[in-house]
Design a protein around this motif. Sequence first.
Motif, PDB file in Angstrom:
ATOM      1  N   GLY A 146       0.804  -1.222   0.000  1.00 20.77           N
ATOM      2  CA  GLY A 146       0.000   0.000   0.000  1.00 20.77           C
ATOM      3  C   GLY A 146       0.832   1.265   0.000  1.00 20.77           C
ATOM      4  N   VAL A 147       1.896   1.288   0.803  1.00 18.97           N
ATOM      5  CA  VAL A 147       2.735   2.485   0.890  1.00 18.97           C
ATOM      6  C   VAL A 147       3.478   2.713  -0.424  1.00 18.97           C
ATOM      7  CG1 VAL A 147       4.767   3.455   2.041  1.00 18.97           C
ATOM      8  CG2 VAL A 147       2.947   2.433   3.390  1.00 18.97           C
ATOM      9  N   VAL A 148       3.949   1.654  -1.039  1.00 17.31           N
ATOM     10  CA  VAL A 148       4.659   1.804  -2.314  1.00 17.31           C
ATOM     11  C   VAL A 148       3.712   2.308  -3.395  1.00 17.31           C
ATOM     12  CG1 VAL A 148       5.809   0.509  -4.164  1.00 17.31           C
ATOM     13  CG2 VAL A 148       6.496   0.173  -1.802  1.00 17.31           C
ATOM     14  N   LEU A 149       2.476   1.825  -3.375  1.00 18.01           N
ATOM     15  CA  LEU A 149       1.524   2.278  -4.387  1.00 18.01           C
ATOM     16  C   LEU A 149       1.098   3.726  -4.175  1.00 18.01           C
ATOM     17  CD1 LEU A 149      -0.741  -0.871  -4.803  1.00 18.01           C
ATOM     18  CD2 LEU A 149       0.945   0.028  -6.397  1.00 18.01           C
ATOM     19  N   MET A 150       1.203   4.247  -2.966  1.00 18.25           N
ATOM     20  CA  MET A 150       0.826   5.638  -2.706  1.00 18.25           C
ATOM     21  C   MET A 150       1.901   6.636  -3.120  1.00 18.25           C
ATOM     22  SD  MET A 150      -1.324   5.759   0.837  1.00 18.25           S
ATOM     23  CE  MET A 150       0.014   5.215   1.873  1.00 18.25           C
ATOM     24  N   GLN A 151       3.114   6.168  -3.379  1.00 22.19           N
ATOM     25  CA  GLN A 151       4.197   7.083  -3.716  1.00 22.19           C
ATOM     26  C   GLN A 151       4.051   7.612  -5.132  1.00 22.19           C
ATOM     27  OE1 GLN A 151       7.905   5.189  -2.950  1.00 22.19           O
ATOM     28  NE2 GLN A 151       7.528   5.013  -0.768  1.00 22.19           N
ATOM     29  N   ARG A 152       4.752   8.697  -5.389  1.00 25.55           N
ATOM     30  CA  ARG A 152       4.719   9.294  -6.719  1.00 25.55           C
ATOM     31  C   ARG A 152       5.366   8.355  -7.719  1.00 25.55           C
ATOM     32  NH1 ARG A 152       7.212  15.153  -6.372  1.00 25.55           N
ATOM     33  NH2 ARG A 152       8.852  13.845  -7.205  1.00 25.55           N
ATOM     34  N   SER A 153       4.840   8.325  -8.919  1.00 30.99           N
ATOM     35  CA  SER A 153       5.376   7.423  -9.929  1.00 30.99           C
ATOM     36  C   SER A 153       6.471   8.045 -10.771  1.00 30.99           C
ATOM     37  CB  SER A 153       4.247   6.944 -10.845  1.00 30.99           C
ATOM     38  OG  SER A 153       3.695   8.037 -11.532  1.00 30.99           O
ATOM     39  N   GLU A 154       6.828   9.296 -10.527  1.00 31.10           N
ATOM     40  CA  GLU A 154       7.863   9.944 -11.314  1.00 31.10           C
ATOM     41  C   GLU A 154       9.261   9.654 -10.792  1.00 31.10           C
ATOM     42  OE1 GLU A 154       5.528  12.597 -10.040  1.00 31.10           O
ATOM     43  OE2 GLU A 154       4.149  12.076 -11.650  1.00 31.10           O
ATOM     44  N   GLY A 155       9.405   8.712  -9.931  1.00 31.03           N
ATOM     45  CA  GLY A 155      10.718   8.392  -9.400  1.00 31.03           C
ATOM     46  C   GLY A 155      11.051   9.175  -8.161  1.00 31.03           C
ATOM     47  N   GLY A 156      10.120   9.892  -7.591  1.00 26.73           N
ATOM     48  CA  GLY A 156      10.405  10.681  -6.413  1.00 26.73           C
ATOM     49  C   GLY A 156      10.225   9.924  -5.126  1.00 26.73           C
ATOM     50  N   GLY A 157       9.729   8.700  -5.196  1.00 25.98           N
ATOM     51  CA  GLY A 157       9.433   7.947  -3.985  1.00 25.98           C
ATOM     52  C   GLY A 157      10.671   7.541  -3.208  1.00 25.98           C
ATOM     53  N   LEU A 158      11.492   6.701  -3.777  1.00 25.78           N
ATOM     54  CA  LEU A 158      12.689   6.219  -3.088  1.00 25.78           C
ATOM     55  C   LEU A 158      13.973   6.747  -3.721  1.00 25.78           C
ATOM     56  CD1 LEU A 158      11.779   2.514  -2.353  1.00 25.78           C
ATOM     57  CD2 LEU A 158      11.921   4.384  -0.746  1.00 25.78           C
ATOM     58  N   GLY A 159      13.864   7.719  -4.561  1.00 29.19           N
ATOM     59  CA  GLY A 159      15.060   8.277  -5.184  1.00 29.19           C
ATOM     60  C   GLY A 159      15.529   7.478  -6.375  1.00 29.19           C
ATOM     61  N   ILE A 160      14.692   6.603  -6.891  1.00 25.22           N
ATOM     62  CA  ILE A 160      15.063   5.784  -8.033  1.00 25.22           C
ATOM     63  C   ILE A 160      14.541   6.476  -9.283  1.00 25.22           C
ATOM     64  CG2 ILE A 160      14.803   3.528  -9.123  1.00 25.22           C
ATOM     65  CD1 ILE A 160      14.287   2.405  -6.316  1.00 25.22           C
ATOM     66  N   GLY A 161      15.336   6.535 -10.296  1.00 23.98           N
ATOM     67  CA  GLY A 161      14.905   7.168 -11.532  1.00 23.98           C
ATOM     68  C   GLY A 161      15.187   8.661 -11.496  1.00 23.98           C
ATOM     69  N   GLY A 162      14.593   9.343 -12.427  1.00 23.86           N
ATOM     70  CA  GLY A 162      14.820  10.781 -12.530  1.00 23.86           C
ATOM     71  C   GLY A 162      13.856  11.561 -11.661  1.00 23.86           C
ATOM     72  N   GLY A 163      14.288  12.679 -11.228  1.00 25.74           N
ATOM     73  CA  GLY A 163      13.436  13.552 -10.438  1.00 25.74           C
ATOM     74  C   GLY A 163      13.621  14.983 -10.915  1.00 25.74           C
ATOM     75  N   GLY A 164      12.892  15.902 -10.322  1.00 24.93           N
ATOM     76  CA  GLY A 164      12.984  17.294 -10.744  1.00 24.93           C
ATOM     77  C   GLY A 164      14.307  17.922 -10.359  1.00 24.93           C
ATOM     78  N   GLY A 165      14.561  18.072  -9.077  1.00 27.64           N
ATOM     79  CA  GLY A 165      15.779  18.736  -8.644  1.00 27.64           C
ATOM     80  C   GLY A 165      16.860  17.742  -8.275  1.00 27.64           C
TER      81      GLY A 165
END
Length: 123
Positions: A18-37
Amino acid sequence: METVILVVHLLLALTLIGVVLMQRSEGGGLGIGGGGGGMMTGRSAATALGKVTWGLAIAFICTSIALTIIAASDSATGSVLDRITEQPAADEPAPTLPGLDGESLLPPTPGESTTDSLVPEAD
């Protein structure tokens, strides 16, 4: 004790999903992938959901290890492979089904006539 840990383990798994599904899908959840800043640093701001996810993941791993240790201590005998490699003694006769008295289970041949045969004869 094992049942309590197993129930906690299942609750942790469902909560973690549930907690993983509530996170943002743009990679901002756990720092994986690209993010804004901070795209070149590889680090992102630690959000509350990220911290909860890490805590649940650590607790899930701990309960997994605890269940493994309990299962290993409950097994009194050796490995399953040890039981497979044991061969039965050759002196023991093969078990027979009760009531067969060594009779053949094959149907009678066409030339053989039996009075108690269950095979119908063609007229």
